[in-house]
Design an enzyme around this catalytic site. Structure first.
Site, PDB file in Angstrom:
ATOM      1  CB  THR A   1      -0.877  -0.023   1.258  1.00  0.00           C
ATOM      2  OG1 THR A   1      -1.515  -1.281   1.328  1.00  0.00           O
ATOM      3  CG2 THR A   1      -1.901   1.072   1.251  1.00  0.00           C
TER       4      THR A   1
ATOM      5  NE  ARG B   1      -6.449  -9.186   0.791  1.00  0.00           N
ATOM      6  CZ  ARG B   1      -5.577  -8.221   1.012  1.00  0.00           C
ATOM      7  NH1 ARG B   1      -5.414  -7.264   0.122  1.00  0.00           N
ATOM      8  NH2 ARG B   1      -4.851  -8.202   2.115  1.00  0.00           N
TER       9      ARG B   1
ATOM     10  CB  THR C   1       1.582   0.271   4.559  1.00  0.00           C
ATOM     11  OG1 THR C   1       2.156  -0.671   3.640  1.00  0.00           O
ATOM     12  CG2 THR C   1       2.684   0.779   5.471  1.00  0.00           C
ATOM     13  N   GLY C   2       0.922  -2.790   5.208  1.00  0.00           N
ATOM     14  CA  GLY C   2       1.391  -4.059   5.730  1.00  0.00           C
ATOM     15  C   GLY C   2       0.416  -5.181   5.426  1.00  0.00           C
ATOM     16  CG  HIS C   3      -0.729  -9.780   6.679  1.00  0.00           C
ATOM     17  ND1 HIS C   3      -1.409 -10.480   7.647  1.00  0.00           N
ATOM     18  CD2 HIS C   3      -0.917 -10.470   5.520  1.00  0.00           C
ATOM     19  CE1 HIS C   3      -1.968 -11.560   7.117  1.00  0.00           C
ATOM     20  NE2 HIS C   3      -1.673 -11.571   5.827  1.00  0.00           N
ATOM     21  N   GLY C   4      -2.708  -6.828   5.334  1.00  0.00           N
ATOM     22  CA  GLY C   4      -4.053  -6.284   5.463  1.00  0.00           C
ATOM     23  C   GLY C   4      -4.952  -7.004   6.429  1.00  0.00           C
TER      24      GLY C   4
END
Length: 313
Positions: free
Chosen positions: A173, A201, A224-227
């Site tokens: 992101t 998704r 931001t990162g692992h949604g």
């Protein structure tokens, strides 16, 4: 008394490979300067974050707009969101396709409808109604994104497993937060998702309180990162809550990411600005391209503990 404006940018928290490092840092620096110029001229925080994120969406180094990645069907589905801390107005789109700048469609949802989130075909129909030009998928996808997709499909490895291994494949992101001269805060976040995600998704990015939050009573955050991990802990709202409780931007960012790591074993990054104009960032991935500008000083970095500064002319 006029508030000193500030803007902070992130280009995604992940294991950014060396061949994208320089472009990623340069991209967030350019985006910060675009947004800061608007703030210096008395423009709103919302205008600044939209312009900054558009710059990142136009840069193929980032997974947003141009540079988006492919789902398992080989299609591009993008998410974006924007929020005004003055009145908590917000707009977002999810799984939108064939749009160069999803952040601007999210802004239109905020400004032109009574809704917050439009998805899929509905989001595209709305964009068309608003006169937003449609582009071909191939205009949004880089050769690198195609190679990544082919590798994921070939080896049939889950996105979640690859992310936890911090595999240097797969972008993430982009986002911005800002405070303007009137003291209003805003955030914007945009993403092309994760390579080889399931069609339909939706991660954290377009979800208020997860992908970001903005409230003049506390501040603004873009994550931001692992949604999926960010969604589970409502990362952005957790940070603004800590700001309201008197934590500094750095304390709030570090504490919230620590909780996410402990509770759901997720990694990520954030940029934050509080209601007083203090800015900060933190990330628990290997790298995150970030920058911010305040008092005509540009700060930026990529690796942990890295902090460079330049005085703007």
């Amino acid at each position: 008394m006029s508030q000193i404006p500030a803007i902070a940018i992130h280009g995604g928290a992940w294991a950014i490979p060396d061949n994208l490092a320089e472009a990623s840092v340069e991209g967030v620096k350019v985006a910060a300067q675009i947004g800061y110029t608007i703030l210096q001229k008395g423009g709103s925080a919302v205008d600044a974050v939209e312009a900054a994120v558009r710059s990142l969406e136009d840069d193929p180094a980032f997974d947003a707009g141009t540079g988006s990645v492919l789902n398992t069907d080989g299609e591009v589905e993008m998410d974006a969101v924007v929020m005004d801390g003055k009145d908590l107005k917000c707009g977002s789109v999810a799984c939108i396709q064939n749009i160069k700048n999803p952040i601007s469609v999210a802004r239109l949802v905020m400004d032109k409808t009574d809704h917050v989130l439009l998805v899929g075909k509905g989001a595209n129909k709305f964009a068309e109604k608003m006169g937003v030009e449609s582009v071909q998928t191939k205009q949004l996808v880089t050769e690198e994104a195609i190679r990544e997709w082919e590798q994921y499909v070939k080896f049939k490895v889950t996105v979640d497993t690859l992310f936890k291994q911090r595999n240097p494949i797969g972008h993430d992101t982009v986002g911005a937060v800002a405070i303007d001269t009137s003291g209003n805060v805003a955030f914007g976040t945009s993403t092309g998702g994760i390579t080889a995600k399931m069609p339909g998704r939706v991660g954290d990015s377009p979800i208020i309180g997860s992908g970001g939050y903005a409230d003049n009573n506390s501040g603004a955050v873009s994550t931001t990162g692992h949604g999926e991990s960010i969604l589970k802990v409502c990362l952005a709202k957790n940070i603004t809550t800590l700001l309201e409780q008197g934590k500094s931007v750095q304390e709030a960012a570090e504490e919230s990411l620590s909780v996410m790591a402990t509770r759901v074993q997720g990694s990520g990054g954030v940029v934050v600005v509080d209601k007083h104009g203090n800015v900060g960032k933190h990330f628990t991935t290997e790298r995150m391209a970030w920058s911010w500008i305040k008092d005509n000083q540009l700060s930026y970095g990529l690796n942990p503990s890295e902090h460079f500064t330049e005085i703007l002319k």
